[in-house]
Design a protein around this motif. Structure first.
Motif, short mmCIF file in Angstrom:
data_model
loop_
_atom_site.label_atom_id
_atom_site.label_comp_id
_atom_site.label_asym_id
_atom_site.label_seq_id
_atom_site.Cartn_x
_atom_site.Cartn_y
_atom_site.Cartn_z
N ASP A 171 -20.51 -14.39 -17.95
CA ASP A 171 -21.22 -15.30 -17.05
C ASP A 171 -21.07 -14.93 -15.58
N ARG A 172 -20.40 -13.80 -15.32
CA ARG A 172 -20.21 -13.39 -13.93
C ARG A 172 -20.89 -12.07 -13.62
N MET A 173 -21.80 -11.65 -14.48
CA MET A 173 -22.49 -10.40 -14.20
C MET A 173 -23.44 -10.60 -13.02
N ASN A 174 -23.61 -9.56 -12.22
CA ASN A 174 -24.44 -9.65 -11.00
C ASN A 174 -25.91 -9.39 -11.25
N THR A 175 -26.19 -8.40 -12.11
CA THR A 175 -27.56 -7.93 -12.26
C THR A 175 -28.12 -8.35 -13.62
N SER A 176 -29.45 -8.41 -13.72
CA SER A 176 -30.01 -8.80 -15.02
C SER A 176 -29.82 -7.68 -16.04
N ALA A 177 -29.85 -6.43 -15.60
CA ALA A 177 -29.59 -5.32 -16.53
C ALA A 177 -28.16 -5.42 -17.07
N GLY A 178 -27.20 -5.71 -16.18
CA GLY A 178 -25.81 -5.85 -16.59
C GLY A 178 -25.61 -7.03 -17.52
N ARG A 179 -26.27 -8.12 -17.19
CA ARG A 179 -26.16 -9.34 -18.01
C ARG A 179 -26.65 -9.07 -19.43
N ALA A 180 -27.76 -8.35 -19.53
CA ALA A 180 -28.32 -8.05 -20.86
C ALA A 180 -27.34 -7.20 -21.66
N LEU A 181 -26.73 -6.19 -21.02
CA LEU A 181 -25.78 -5.33 -21.71
C LEU A 181 -24.51 -6.10 -22.12
N ALA A 182 -24.19 -7.14 -21.37
CA ALA A 182 -22.95 -7.87 -21.62
C ALA A 182 -23.03 -8.76 -22.86
N GLN A 183 -24.23 -9.18 -23.23
CA GLN A 183 -24.35 -10.16 -24.32
C GLN A 183 -23.70 -9.68 -25.61
N GLU A 184 -24.09 -8.48 -26.05
CA GLU A 184 -23.59 -7.96 -27.31
C GLU A 184 -22.08 -7.69 -27.26
N ARG A 185 -21.64 -7.16 -26.12
CA ARG A 185 -20.21 -6.83 -25.99
C ARG A 185 -19.37 -8.09 -25.96
N ASP A 186 -19.90 -9.13 -25.34
CA ASP A 186 -19.19 -10.41 -25.30
C ASP A 186 -19.11 -11.01 -26.71
N ALA A 187 -20.21 -10.94 -27.44
CA ALA A 187 -20.22 -11.50 -28.80
C ALA A 187 -19.22 -10.76 -29.69
N TYR A 188 -19.14 -9.45 -29.51
CA TYR A 188 -18.20 -8.63 -30.29
C TYR A 188 -16.76 -9.06 -30.01
N LEU A 189 -16.48 -9.29 -28.71
CA LEU A 189 -15.16 -9.72 -28.27
C LEU A 189 -14.78 -11.05 -28.91
N ARG A 190 -15.72 -11.99 -28.89
CA ARG A 190 -15.45 -13.32 -29.45
C ARG A 190 -15.24 -13.25 -30.97
N GLY A 191 -16.02 -12.41 -31.64
CA GLY A 191 -15.84 -12.22 -33.08
C GLY A 191 -14.47 -11.65 -33.39
N PHE A 192 -14.04 -10.67 -32.58
CA PHE A 192 -12.72 -10.06 -32.76
C PHE A 192 -11.62 -11.11 -32.59
N LEU A 193 -11.73 -11.90 -31.53
CA LEU A 193 -10.70 -12.89 -31.23
C LEU A 193 -10.57 -13.90 -32.37
N GLU A 194 -11.70 -14.34 -32.88
CA GLU A 194 -11.71 -15.31 -33.98
C GLU A 194 -11.01 -14.72 -35.21
N GLU A 195 -11.36 -13.48 -35.54
CA GLU A 195 -10.76 -12.81 -36.70
C GLU A 195 -9.26 -12.60 -36.48
N PHE A 196 -8.89 -12.16 -35.28
CA PHE A 196 -7.47 -11.90 -34.97
C PHE A 196 -6.65 -13.17 -35.16
N LEU A 197 -7.15 -14.28 -34.60
CA LEU A 197 -6.41 -15.54 -34.66
C LEU A 197 -6.36 -16.08 -36.09
N ALA A 198 -7.44 -15.88 -36.84
CA ALA A 198 -7.46 -16.34 -38.23
C ALA A 198 -6.46 -15.55 -39.08
N GLU A 199 -6.42 -14.23 -38.86
CA GLU A 199 -5.46 -13.41 -39.61
C GLU A 199 -4.04 -13.79 -39.24
#
Ligand code: ADP
Ligand code: NI
Length: 204
Positions: A171-199
């Motif tokens: 939510d702190r990306m400056n540019t729209s190109a950067g923001r678009a690239l951040a979506q998938e990487r952020d989702a991956y991060l959140r999925g990892f965190l959920e799995e890590f904490l569940a394990e």
């Protein structure tokens, strides 16, 4: 044509190769080169001055306080390099100003030029996704820190860093190109965190 920095950019790549040889704290040459490629891509999409972006990206970590505490305040290594290449003082100042505005920990305001904003977005993208996760644990390991403290008393763990910084970046990306690239990487991060904490909790 205005100033062409093709040769300075070539020399800057050699310069960072020499500086980052052997770093394993997550601030290595490969980080700089990934930021360089991402920043260039964003710069093209945003219509920024691509060569300025290339120089800022290549030099953004050479005076980082973790790598070079003695030069971090005035960016002596970046300044010295650019001067040695005969870059005009006004351009040297512009690059160094942008570098100073990029760090997450040092700044609450976004960089005040589009070029600095492109590089900050690229630097943040490299803190997200699979590579961001790997860098976080590599950094924590290099400081002898724990991975996780389920009680939450130890705020220096790598998992704590997700909450302190990584989850905020999308939510702190400056540019729209950067923001678009951040979506998938952020989702991956959140999925990892959920799995890590569940394990960790024995739920998996
Ligand atoms: P910035 O240049 O924006 O201040 P840092 O230099 O703090 O960024 O971070 C460099 C890398 O190390 C990033 O991938 C970051 O997420 C990671 N990192 C920074 N601080 C910590 C920490 N306390 N624990 C784990 N990883 C960290
Ligand atoms: Ni960086």
């Amino acid at each position: 044509m205005m100033n062409d920095y093709t040769n300075v950019i070539f020399e800057a790549k050699q310069f960072v190769k020499a500086i980052f040889a052997g770093d394993s704290s997550g601030h290595d040459l490969h980080h700089t080169m990934r930021v360089y490629e991402l920043a260039k891509r964003i710069a093209v999409q945003e219509g920024a001055d691509v060569q300025m972006v290339e120089l800022i990206a290549l030099l953004h970590d050479v005076d980082d306080h973790k790598i070079s505490p003695d030069t971090s305040v005035t960016c002596d290594r970046a300044v010295g390099f650019l001067r040695s290449q005969g870059v005009a003082q006004e351009r040297v100042d512009a690059v160094v100003r942008s570098i100073g505005q990029i760090s997450f920990s040092k700044n609450s305001l976004p960089p005040d030029t589009l070029e600095g904003q492109c590089v900050q977005d690229a630097d943040r993208l490299d803190a997200l996704g699979a590579i961001g996760i790997a860098r976080t644990f590599a950094f924590g390991g290099s400081r002898g820190r724990g991975m996780h403290d389920p009680e939450g008393t130890d705020s220096s763990t790598s998992i704590a860093h997700f909450y302190d910084k990584l989850l905020l970046l999308k939510d702190r990306m400056n540019t729209s190109a950067g923001r678009a690239l951040a979506q998938e990487r952020d989702a991956y991060l959140r999925g990892f965190l959920e799995e890590f904490l569940a394990e960790w909790a024995g739920e998996r």
